[in-house]
Design a protein around this motif. Structure first.
Motif, PDB file in Angstrom:
ATOM      1  N   GLN A 206       0.826  -0.988  -0.036  1.00 37.94           N
ATOM      2  CA  GLN A 206       0.113  -0.135   0.047  1.00 37.94           C
ATOM      3  C   GLN A 206       0.780   1.365  -0.117  1.00 37.94           C
ATOM      4  O   GLN A 206       0.396   2.406  -0.230  1.00 37.94           O
ATOM      5  CB  GLN A 206      -0.793   0.138   1.327  1.00 37.94           C
ATOM      6  CG  GLN A 206      -0.270   0.319   2.677  1.00 37.94           C
ATOM      7  CD  GLN A 206       0.616  -0.908   3.163  1.00 37.94           C
ATOM      8  OE1 GLN A 206       0.752  -2.006   2.530  1.00 37.94           O
ATOM      9  NE2 GLN A 206       1.377  -0.433   4.191  1.00 37.94           N
TER      10      GLN A 206
ATOM     11  N   GLN B 255      -2.181  -5.486 -11.435  1.00 30.37           N
ATOM     12  CA  GLN B 255      -3.215  -5.764 -11.206  1.00 30.37           C
ATOM     13  C   GLN B 255      -4.137  -4.759 -10.488  1.00 30.37           C
ATOM     14  O   GLN B 255      -5.478  -4.767 -10.626  1.00 30.37           O
ATOM     15  CB  GLN B 255      -3.471  -7.094 -10.840  1.00 30.37           C
ATOM     16  CG  GLN B 255      -3.193  -8.285 -11.803  1.00 30.37           C
ATOM     17  CD  GLN B 255      -3.055  -9.562 -10.808  1.00 30.37           C
ATOM     18  OE1 GLN B 255      -2.692  -9.835  -9.954  1.00 30.37           O
ATOM     19  NE2 GLN B 255      -3.450 -10.628 -12.036  1.00 30.37           N
ATOM     20  N   ALA B 256      -3.617  -4.245  -9.305  1.00 25.76           N
ATOM     21  CA  ALA B 256      -4.148  -3.008  -8.622  1.00 25.76           C
ATOM     22  C   ALA B 256      -4.123  -1.911  -9.118  1.00 25.76           C
ATOM     23  O   ALA B 256      -4.717  -1.044  -8.406  1.00 25.76           O
ATOM     24  CB  ALA B 256      -3.460  -3.360  -7.151  1.00 25.76           C
ATOM     25  N   ALA B 257      -3.512  -1.702 -10.163  1.00 22.03           N
ATOM     26  CA  ALA B 257      -3.294  -0.175 -10.707  1.00 22.03           C
ATOM     27  C   ALA B 257      -4.549   0.373 -11.172  1.00 22.03           C
ATOM     28  O   ALA B 257      -5.483  -0.537 -11.516  1.00 22.03           O
ATOM     29  CB  ALA B 257      -2.343  -0.187 -11.543  1.00 22.03           C
ATOM     30  N   ASP B 258      -5.069   1.517 -10.959  1.00 19.61           N
ATOM     31  CA  ASP B 258      -5.977   2.168 -11.470  1.00 19.61           C
ATOM     32  C   ASP B 258      -6.361   1.980 -12.997  1.00 19.61           C
ATOM     33  O   ASP B 258      -5.586   2.464 -13.731  1.00 19.61           O
ATOM     34  CB  ASP B 258      -6.174   3.818 -10.952  1.00 19.61           C
ATOM     35  CG  ASP B 258      -7.598   4.399 -11.256  1.00 19.61           C
ATOM     36  OD1 ASP B 258      -8.346   3.759 -12.120  1.00 19.61           O
ATOM     37  OD2 ASP B 258      -7.524   5.433 -11.084  1.00 19.61           O
ATOM     38  N   PRO B 259      -7.082   1.176 -13.414  1.00 22.02           N
ATOM     39  CA  PRO B 259      -7.380   1.051 -14.789  1.00 22.02           C
ATOM     40  C   PRO B 259      -7.875   2.375 -15.691  1.00 22.02           C
ATOM     41  O   PRO B 259      -7.824   2.069 -16.909  1.00 22.02           O
ATOM     42  CB  PRO B 259      -8.236  -0.267 -14.880  1.00 22.02           C
ATOM     43  CG  PRO B 259      -9.267   0.044 -13.733  1.00 22.02           C
ATOM     44  CD  PRO B 259      -8.266   0.421 -12.764  1.00 22.02           C
ATOM     45  N   GLU B 260      -8.332   3.271 -14.944  1.00 21.31           N
ATOM     46  CA  GLU B 260      -8.828   4.617 -15.749  1.00 21.31           C
ATOM     47  C   GLU B 260      -7.636   5.374 -15.848  1.00 21.31           C
ATOM     48  O   GLU B 260      -7.775   6.354 -16.585  1.00 21.31           O
ATOM     49  CB  GLU B 260     -10.025   5.367 -14.899  1.00 21.31           C
ATOM     50  CG  GLU B 260     -11.076   4.328 -14.787  1.00 21.31           C
ATOM     51  CD  GLU B 260     -11.781   3.853 -16.014  1.00 21.31           C
ATOM     52  OE1 GLU B 260     -11.857   4.660 -16.915  1.00 21.31           O
ATOM     53  OE2 GLU B 260     -12.051   2.771 -15.939  1.00 21.31           O
ATOM     54  N   GLU B 261      -6.494   5.174 -15.276  1.00 23.49           N
ATOM     55  CA  GLU B 261      -5.378   6.249 -15.409  1.00 23.49           C
ATOM     56  C   GLU B 261      -4.092   5.457 -15.583  1.00 23.49           C
ATOM     57  O   GLU B 261      -3.642   4.913 -14.853  1.00 23.49           O
ATOM     58  CB  GLU B 261      -5.659   7.079 -13.886  1.00 23.49           C
ATOM     59  CG  GLU B 261      -4.275   8.248 -13.963  1.00 23.49           C
ATOM     60  CD  GLU B 261      -4.491   8.826 -12.644  1.00 23.49           C
ATOM     61  OE1 GLU B 261      -3.228   9.337 -12.088  1.00 23.49           O
ATOM     62  OE2 GLU B 261      -5.555   9.078 -12.201  1.00 23.49           O
ATOM     63  N   TRP B 262      -3.396   5.922 -16.686  1.00 19.39           N
ATOM     64  CA  TRP B 262      -2.141   5.262 -16.999  1.00 19.39           C
ATOM     65  C   TRP B 262      -1.096   5.990 -16.103  1.00 19.39           C
ATOM     66  O   TRP B 262      -1.164   7.249 -16.374  1.00 19.39           O
ATOM     67  CB  TRP B 262      -2.020   5.265 -18.524  1.00 19.39           C
ATOM     68  CG  TRP B 262      -0.353   4.677 -18.765  1.00 19.39           C
ATOM     69  CD1 TRP B 262       0.768   5.758 -18.861  1.00 19.39           C
ATOM     70  CD2 TRP B 262       0.044   3.410 -18.901  1.00 19.39           C
ATOM     71  NE1 TRP B 262       1.737   4.925 -19.291  1.00 19.39           N
ATOM     72  CE2 TRP B 262       1.353   3.359 -18.916  1.00 19.39           C
ATOM     73  CE3 TRP B 262      -0.655   2.294 -18.778  1.00 19.39           C
ATOM     74  CZ2 TRP B 262       2.300   2.255 -19.350  1.00 19.39           C
ATOM     75  CZ3 TRP B 262       0.260   1.202 -19.112  1.00 19.39           C
ATOM     76  CH2 TRP B 262       1.509   1.009 -19.450  1.00 19.39           C
ATOM     77  N   ASP B 263      -0.201   5.382 -15.426  1.00 17.97           N
ATOM     78  CA  ASP B 263       0.581   6.216 -14.464  1.00 17.97           C
ATOM     79  C   ASP B 263       1.729   5.543 -14.723  1.00 17.97           C
ATOM     80  O   ASP B 263       2.112   4.391 -15.427  1.00 17.97           O
ATOM     81  CB  ASP B 263       0.005   6.567 -13.327  1.00 17.97           C
ATOM     82  CG  ASP B 263      -0.190   5.377 -12.349  1.00 17.97           C
ATOM     83  OD1 ASP B 263       0.038   4.236 -12.704  1.00 17.97           O
ATOM     84  OD2 ASP B 263      -0.966   5.447 -11.534  1.00 17.97           O
TER      85      ASP B 263
ATOM     86  N   GLU C 178       1.839   1.271 -13.637  1.00 17.49           N
ATOM     87  CA  GLU C 178       1.875   0.551 -15.047  1.00 17.49           C
ATOM     88  C   GLU C 178       3.095   0.634 -16.044  1.00 17.49           C
ATOM     89  O   GLU C 178       3.753  -0.696 -16.284  1.00 17.49           O
ATOM     90  CB  GLU C 178       0.706   0.930 -15.764  1.00 17.49           C
ATOM     91  CG  GLU C 178      -0.569   0.273 -15.151  1.00 17.49           C
ATOM     92  CD  GLU C 178      -1.750   1.549 -15.219  1.00 17.49           C
ATOM     93  OE1 GLU C 178      -2.802   1.027 -15.273  1.00 17.49           O
ATOM     94  OE2 GLU C 178      -1.392   2.679 -15.354  1.00 17.49           O
TER      95      GLU C 178
ATOM     96  N   HIS D 266      -5.519   1.761 -22.379  1.00 18.04           N
ATOM     97  CA  HIS D 266      -4.735   2.877 -22.418  1.00 18.04           C
ATOM     98  C   HIS D 266      -4.256   2.953 -24.023  1.00 18.04           C
ATOM     99  O   HIS D 266      -2.942   3.092 -24.331  1.00 18.04           O
ATOM    100  CB  HIS D 266      -3.693   3.109 -21.562  1.00 18.04           C
ATOM    101  CG  HIS D 266      -3.808   3.078 -20.107  1.00 18.04           C
ATOM    102  ND1 HIS D 266      -4.897   4.212 -19.730  1.00 18.04           N
ATOM    103  CD2 HIS D 266      -4.023   2.113 -19.195  1.00 18.04           C
ATOM    104  CE1 HIS D 266      -5.302   3.961 -18.322  1.00 18.04           C
ATOM    105  NE2 HIS D 266      -4.628   2.732 -18.172  1.00 18.04           N
TER     106      HIS D 266
END
Length: 195
Positions: free
Chosen positions: A99, A139-147, A150, A191
């Protein structure tokens, strides 16, 4: 090194190492020659695994900086860090603190750097459990925001899974078994605008 029990000295020393190594490869080499790699790894290994604090964060960032570089000296620093136990210490920190964004980011940077050094480092990273930790972060990364999460995860997986030897192929299979293929495809599909 002379005052391992004095927290303020240790913290200021780590900050100086972080800043000095970011300046140049020559500074990184001088820091390494002074014994900082082993001191940083020892501090990371001695940190309380149940509680993330500035010690682990500073150690991860300092190791990422001092172990940067692909020249012969940079590769030697990576080997020195590996010999001191940095790979296992970093992966343990990443696994213990999923986290905490800072440890995840610095851990991925170190994995990227260490795996680029040699196949043996890639294998040690895999043996320490980094493949599964990286896939879990992806897998836990926000799928709406490439950062950076990823991006770093994809680069770290590419490096740790490199190689066409039996060990490299086994690392690829291990990543696939952990769900890397699906996680990477999902990230790419989510993305399409990111080159």
């Amino acid at each position: 090194q002379a005052h391992p029990q004095v927290a303020e000295v240790q913290q200021q020393g780590r900050i100086i190492v972080i800043n000095m190594c970011a300046a140049s490869d020559a500074h990184s080499q001088r820091v390494a020659d002074a014994g900082a790699i082993e001191a940083i790894v020892a501090a990371l290994q001695a940190a309380d695994p149940e509680e993330w604090d500035e010690v682990e964060q500073d150690c991860c960032q300092a190791l990422a900086n001092v172990c940067s570089g692909t020249c012969a000296a940079g590769l030697a620093r990576k080997q020195r860090a590996a010999d001191a136990g940095a790979i296992e210490a970093i992966v343990a920190a990443v696994q213990a603190h999923p986290q905490v964004a800072e440890v995840q980011q610095q851990g991925r940077i170190i994995v990227i750097n260490m795996c680029a050094a040699s196949d043996a480092h890639s294998q040690r990273v895999a043996d320490a459990g980094a493949i599964e930790a990286i896939v879990a972060a992806l897998q836990a990364a926000d799928p709406e925001e490439w950062d950076e999460v990823e991006q770093d995860c994809c680069q770290a997986l590419a490096n740790v899974c490199s190689g066409t030897c039996a060990a490299g192929l086994a690392r690829k299979q291990r990543a696939a078994d952990a769900g890397a293929i699906e996680a990477i495809v999902a990230a790419v599909q989510a993305h399409p605008q990111v080159a």
